[in-house]
Design a protein around this motif. Structure first.
Motif, PDB file in Angstrom:
ATOM      1  N   ARG A  23      35.324  68.878 -10.925  1.00  0.00           N
ATOM      2  CA  ARG A  23      35.001  69.686 -12.094  1.00  0.00           C
ATOM      3  C   ARG A  23      36.113  70.682 -12.431  1.00  0.00           C
ATOM      4  O   ARG A  23      36.349  70.981 -13.594  1.00  0.00           O
ATOM      5  CB  ARG A  23      33.687  70.437 -11.848  1.00  0.00           C
ATOM      6  N   ARG A  24      36.769  71.192 -11.386  1.00  0.00           N
ATOM      7  CA  ARG A  24      37.830  72.201 -11.605  1.00  0.00           C
ATOM      8  C   ARG A  24      39.188  71.569 -11.875  1.00  0.00           C
ATOM      9  O   ARG A  24      40.132  72.278 -12.225  1.00  0.00           O
ATOM     10  CB  ARG A  24      37.944  73.111 -10.380  1.00  0.00           C
ATOM     11  N   ALA A  25      39.316  70.276 -11.688  1.00  0.00           N
ATOM     12  CA  ALA A  25      40.613  69.603 -11.819  1.00  0.00           C
ATOM     13  C   ALA A  25      41.319  69.906 -13.141  1.00  0.00           C
ATOM     14  O   ALA A  25      42.511  70.247 -13.143  1.00  0.00           O
ATOM     15  CB  ALA A  25      40.459  68.099 -11.622  1.00  0.00           C
ATOM     16  N   GLU A  96      38.748  60.803  -5.647  1.00  0.00           N
ATOM     17  CA  GLU A  96      39.277  61.220  -4.355  1.00  0.00           C
ATOM     18  C   GLU A  96      40.805  61.244  -4.369  1.00  0.00           C
ATOM     19  O   GLU A  96      41.431  62.207  -3.900  1.00  0.00           O
ATOM     20  CB  GLU A  96      38.788  60.278  -3.252  1.00  0.00           C
ATOM     21  N   GLU A  97      41.395  60.182  -4.929  1.00  0.00           N
ATOM     22  CA  GLU A  97      42.861  60.130  -5.039  1.00  0.00           C
ATOM     23  C   GLU A  97      43.365  61.232  -5.966  1.00  0.00           C
ATOM     24  O   GLU A  97      44.427  61.823  -5.733  1.00  0.00           O
ATOM     25  CB  GLU A  97      43.312  58.770  -5.558  1.00  0.00           C
ATOM     26  N   ALA A  98      42.608  61.526  -7.020  1.00  0.00           N
ATOM     27  CA  ALA A  98      42.988  62.590  -7.958  1.00  0.00           C
ATOM     28  C   ALA A  98      43.019  63.936  -7.257  1.00  0.00           C
ATOM     29  O   ALA A  98      43.946  64.741  -7.446  1.00  0.00           O
ATOM     30  CB  ALA A  98      42.018  62.627  -9.130  1.00  0.00           C
ATOM     31  N   ASN A  99      42.018  64.187  -6.417  1.00  0.00           N
ATOM     32  CA  ASN A  99      41.973  65.447  -5.680  1.00  0.00           C
ATOM     33  C   ASN A  99      43.135  65.566  -4.703  1.00  0.00           C
ATOM     34  O   ASN A  99      43.751  66.627  -4.580  1.00  0.00           O
ATOM     35  CB  ASN A  99      40.648  65.553  -4.910  1.00  0.00           C
ATOM     36  N   LEU A 100      43.445  64.466  -4.014  1.00  0.00           N
ATOM     37  CA  LEU A 100      44.549  64.473  -3.057  1.00  0.00           C
ATOM     38  C   LEU A 100      45.884  64.753  -3.742  1.00  0.00           C
ATOM     39  O   LEU A 100      46.715  65.507  -3.227  1.00  0.00           O
ATOM     40  CB  LEU A 100      44.608  63.129  -2.314  1.00  0.00           C
ATOM     41  N   ALA A 101      46.081  64.152  -4.891  1.00  0.00           N
ATOM     42  CA  ALA A 101      47.339  64.335  -5.626  1.00  0.00           C
ATOM     43  C   ALA A 101      47.512  65.771  -6.099  1.00  0.00           C
ATOM     44  O   ALA A 101      48.633  66.268  -6.233  1.00  0.00           O
ATOM     45  CB  ALA A 101      47.384  63.388  -6.826  1.00  0.00           C
ATOM     46  N   LEU A 102      46.396  66.434  -6.335  1.00  0.00           N
ATOM     47  CA  LEU A 102      46.449  67.782  -6.897  1.00  0.00           C
ATOM     48  C   LEU A 102      46.460  68.878  -5.837  1.00  0.00           C
ATOM     49  O   LEU A 102      46.815  70.014  -6.128  1.00  0.00           O
ATOM     50  CB  LEU A 102      45.239  67.981  -7.827  1.00  0.00           C
ATOM     51  N   GLU A 103      46.106  68.528  -4.618  1.00  0.00           N
ATOM     52  CA  GLU A 103      45.930  69.540  -3.573  1.00  0.00           C
ATOM     53  C   GLU A 103      47.155  70.419  -3.347  1.00  0.00           C
ATOM     54  O   GLU A 103      47.038  71.632  -3.182  1.00  0.00           O
ATOM     55  CB  GLU A 103      45.524  68.873  -2.250  1.00  0.00           C
TER      56      GLU A 103
END
Length: 205
Positions: A23-25, A96-103
Protein backbone atom coordinates in the motif's frame (compact mmCIF):
# COMPACT_ATOMS: atom_id res chain seq x y z
CA UNK A 1 -1.57 -25.61 21.01
CA UNK A 2 0.68 -22.69 21.94
CA UNK A 3 3.35 -23.16 19.25
CA UNK A 4 0.70 -23.31 16.53
CA UNK A 5 -0.85 -20.09 17.79
CA UNK A 6 2.59 -18.42 17.87
CA UNK A 7 3.24 -19.54 14.29
CA UNK A 8 -0.16 -18.25 13.19
CA UNK A 9 0.47 -14.91 14.88
CA UNK A 10 3.88 -14.66 13.18
CA UNK A 11 2.45 -15.41 9.74
CA UNK A 12 -0.41 -12.98 10.32
CA UNK A 13 2.06 -10.26 11.30
CA UNK A 14 4.22 -10.92 8.22
CA UNK A 15 1.18 -10.79 5.96
CA UNK A 16 0.02 -7.53 7.50
CA UNK A 17 3.49 -6.03 7.07
CA UNK A 18 3.62 -7.17 3.43
CA UNK A 19 0.21 -5.64 2.72
CA UNK A 20 1.29 -2.38 4.36
CA UNK A 21 4.42 -2.27 2.17
CA UNK A 22 2.35 -2.81 -0.96
CA UNK A 23 0.00 0.00 0.00
CA UNK A 24 2.87 2.39 0.78
CA UNK A 25 4.90 1.48 -2.32
CA UNK A 26 3.60 4.34 -4.53
CA UNK A 27 4.38 6.84 -1.77
CA UNK A 28 7.88 5.43 -1.22
CA UNK A 29 8.61 5.30 -4.96
CA UNK A 30 7.53 8.93 -5.35
CA UNK A 31 9.72 9.98 -2.41
CA UNK A 32 12.74 8.07 -3.74
CA UNK A 33 12.41 9.73 -7.14
CA UNK A 34 11.95 13.16 -5.59
CA UNK A 35 14.99 12.67 -3.38
CA UNK A 36 17.03 11.34 -6.31
CA UNK A 37 16.14 14.37 -8.44
CA UNK A 38 17.00 16.77 -5.64
CA UNK A 39 20.31 15.04 -4.92
CA UNK A 40 21.23 14.95 -8.61
CA UNK A 41 20.93 18.73 -8.72
CA UNK A 42 23.55 18.98 -5.97
CA UNK A 43 26.18 16.96 -7.83
CA UNK A 44 27.60 19.82 -9.98
CA UNK A 45 27.99 22.08 -6.94
CA UNK A 46 29.68 19.27 -5.02
CA UNK A 47 32.14 18.71 -7.88
CA UNK A 48 32.90 22.43 -7.97
CA UNK A 49 33.43 22.49 -4.20
CA UNK A 50 35.81 19.52 -4.31
CA UNK A 51 37.78 21.14 -7.15
CA UNK A 52 38.05 24.40 -5.22
CA UNK A 53 39.08 22.70 -2.00
CA UNK A 54 41.69 20.64 -3.87
CA UNK A 55 43.56 23.89 -4.57
CA UNK A 56 43.73 24.63 -0.85
CA UNK A 57 44.24 21.20 0.72
CA UNK A 58 46.56 18.30 -0.06
CA UNK A 59 45.54 14.90 -1.39
CA UNK A 60 46.00 13.37 2.05
CA UNK A 61 43.41 15.78 3.47
CA UNK A 62 41.06 15.49 0.51
CA UNK A 63 41.01 11.69 0.17
CA UNK A 64 37.91 11.38 2.35
CA UNK A 65 35.74 13.47 0.01
CA UNK A 66 37.43 13.28 -3.41
CA UNK A 67 35.11 10.53 -4.66
CA UNK A 68 31.99 11.69 -2.79
CA UNK A 69 30.14 13.04 -5.84
CA UNK A 70 30.85 9.95 -7.96
CA UNK A 71 29.79 7.61 -5.16
CA UNK A 72 26.64 9.66 -4.58
CA UNK A 73 25.78 9.46 -8.28
CA UNK A 74 26.09 5.66 -8.16
CA UNK A 75 23.80 5.49 -5.14
CA UNK A 76 21.26 7.79 -6.78
CA UNK A 77 21.25 5.62 -9.90
CA UNK A 78 20.86 2.51 -7.74
CA UNK A 79 17.90 4.02 -5.88
CA UNK A 80 16.21 5.14 -9.09
CA UNK A 81 16.70 1.72 -10.64
CA UNK A 82 15.22 0.07 -7.56
CA UNK A 83 12.17 2.31 -7.76
CA UNK A 84 11.73 1.55 -11.47
CA UNK A 85 12.02 -2.20 -10.94
CA UNK A 86 9.62 -2.07 -8.02
CA UNK A 87 7.07 -0.20 -10.07
CA UNK A 88 7.29 -2.70 -12.94
CA UNK A 89 6.99 -5.67 -10.57
CA UNK A 90 4.05 -4.06 -8.85
CA UNK A 91 2.29 -3.52 -12.18
CA UNK A 92 2.84 -7.22 -12.91
CA UNK A 93 1.24 -8.11 -9.54
CA UNK A 94 4.56 -9.44 -8.26
CA UNK A 95 4.24 -7.71 -4.92
CA UNK A 96 6.94 -9.62 -3.05
CA UNK A 97 9.53 -8.90 -5.74
CA UNK A 98 8.33 -5.27 -5.84
CA UNK A 99 8.90 -4.91 -2.11
CA UNK A 100 12.37 -6.45 -2.34
CA UNK A 101 13.39 -4.12 -5.15
CA UNK A 102 12.26 -1.10 -3.17
CA UNK A 103 13.71 -2.03 0.22
CA UNK A 104 17.18 -0.57 -0.26
CA UNK A 105 16.25 2.46 -2.40
CA UNK A 106 15.47 4.88 0.47
CA UNK A 107 18.69 3.88 2.23
CA UNK A 108 20.65 4.54 -0.97
CA UNK A 109 19.31 8.10 -1.23
CA UNK A 110 20.04 8.66 2.46
CA UNK A 111 23.65 7.54 1.98
CA UNK A 112 23.98 9.70 -1.12
CA UNK A 113 22.76 12.70 0.85
CA UNK A 114 25.27 11.96 3.61
CA UNK A 115 28.13 11.85 1.09
CA UNK A 116 27.18 15.22 -0.37
CA UNK A 117 26.70 16.72 3.09
CA UNK A 118 30.15 15.46 4.05
CA UNK A 119 31.75 17.68 1.42
CA UNK A 120 30.13 20.79 2.88
CA UNK A 121 31.01 19.64 6.41
CA UNK A 122 34.63 19.02 5.35
CA UNK A 123 35.12 22.66 4.42
CA UNK A 124 33.93 23.84 7.83
CA UNK A 125 35.97 21.23 9.68
CA UNK A 126 39.08 22.08 7.67
CA UNK A 127 38.71 25.77 8.48
CA UNK A 128 38.26 24.91 12.15
CA UNK A 129 41.38 22.73 12.04
CA UNK A 130 43.37 25.55 10.42
CA UNK A 131 42.26 27.99 13.11
CA UNK A 132 43.16 25.57 15.89
CA UNK A 133 46.47 24.79 14.19
CA UNK A 134 47.42 28.49 14.26
CA UNK A 135 46.70 28.55 18.01
CA UNK A 136 48.75 25.41 18.64
CA UNK A 137 51.65 26.82 16.59
CA UNK A 138 51.71 29.93 18.77
CA UNK A 139 51.50 27.80 21.92
CA UNK A 140 54.28 25.51 20.68
CA UNK A 141 56.62 28.42 20.02
CA UNK A 142 55.94 29.65 23.54
CA UNK A 143 56.72 26.18 24.89
CA UNK A 144 60.03 26.12 23.04
CA UNK A 145 60.98 29.41 24.71
CA UNK A 146 59.90 28.06 28.10
CA UNK A 147 61.92 24.90 27.50
CA UNK A 148 65.15 26.93 27.57
CA UNK A 149 64.73 27.49 31.32
CA UNK A 150 63.77 23.88 32.06
CA UNK A 151 66.33 21.28 33.22
CA UNK A 152 67.96 20.03 30.03
CA UNK A 153 67.28 16.34 30.49
CA UNK A 154 67.54 13.95 27.52
CA UNK A 155 63.76 13.75 27.44
CA UNK A 156 63.40 17.54 27.25
CA UNK A 157 66.08 17.83 24.58
CA UNK A 158 64.45 15.08 22.52
CA UNK A 159 60.97 16.60 22.90
CA UNK A 160 62.26 20.03 21.87
CA UNK A 161 63.82 18.56 18.72
CA UNK A 162 60.58 16.70 17.91
CA UNK A 163 58.47 19.84 18.31
CA UNK A 164 60.89 21.90 16.22
CA UNK A 165 60.69 19.23 13.51
CA UNK A 166 56.89 19.26 13.62
CA UNK A 167 56.86 23.04 13.24
CA UNK A 168 59.32 22.98 10.36
CA UNK A 169 57.24 20.28 8.62
CA UNK A 170 54.15 22.49 8.44
CA UNK A 171 53.03 23.34 4.92
CA UNK A 172 54.33 26.73 3.74
CA UNK A 173 51.71 29.46 3.47
CA UNK A 174 49.93 29.39 0.13
CA UNK A 175 50.60 25.72 -0.58
CA UNK A 176 48.10 22.83 -0.25
CA UNK A 177 48.34 21.26 3.19
CA UNK A 178 46.65 18.80 5.50
CA UNK A 179 45.53 20.76 8.57
CA UNK A 180 44.09 17.63 10.18
CA UNK A 181 47.32 15.63 10.08
CA UNK A 182 49.49 18.66 10.90
CA UNK A 183 47.32 19.56 13.87
CA UNK A 184 47.49 16.00 15.19
CA UNK A 185 51.27 15.79 14.80
CA UNK A 186 51.87 19.19 16.36
CA UNK A 187 49.57 18.48 19.30
CA UNK A 188 51.37 15.21 19.98
CA UNK A 189 54.78 16.90 19.91
CA UNK A 190 53.52 19.81 22.01
CA UNK A 191 52.05 17.51 24.66
CA UNK A 192 55.24 15.44 24.77
CA UNK A 193 57.31 18.56 25.45
CA UNK A 194 54.92 19.76 28.15
CA UNK A 195 55.12 16.35 29.84
CA UNK A 196 58.92 16.21 29.56
CA UNK A 197 59.32 19.68 31.07
CA UNK A 198 56.92 18.92 33.90
CA UNK A 199 58.75 15.69 34.80
CA UNK A 200 62.18 17.35 34.55
CA UNK A 201 61.14 20.20 36.87
CA UNK A 202 59.51 17.80 39.31
CA UNK A 203 62.69 15.72 39.54
CA UNK A 204 64.79 18.87 39.98
CA UNK A 205 62.80 19.99 43.03
Amino acid sequence: CEWAQDLLDEKTSELAESIAKVRRAPEIIAQVRADAASLSQRIPHTNETVARLSERYSDSAMHQITASAAEAEQLIAFATHGADVSERRRAAKQNEEANLALETAPEATRRASSLLDAVEDFEIEALRAESTLAEVVADSRGDLIAARTAPQTPAVTSAVAALQHALSALSPAGTPGDPFAELSQLRTANTSLDDAIAKARHRAE
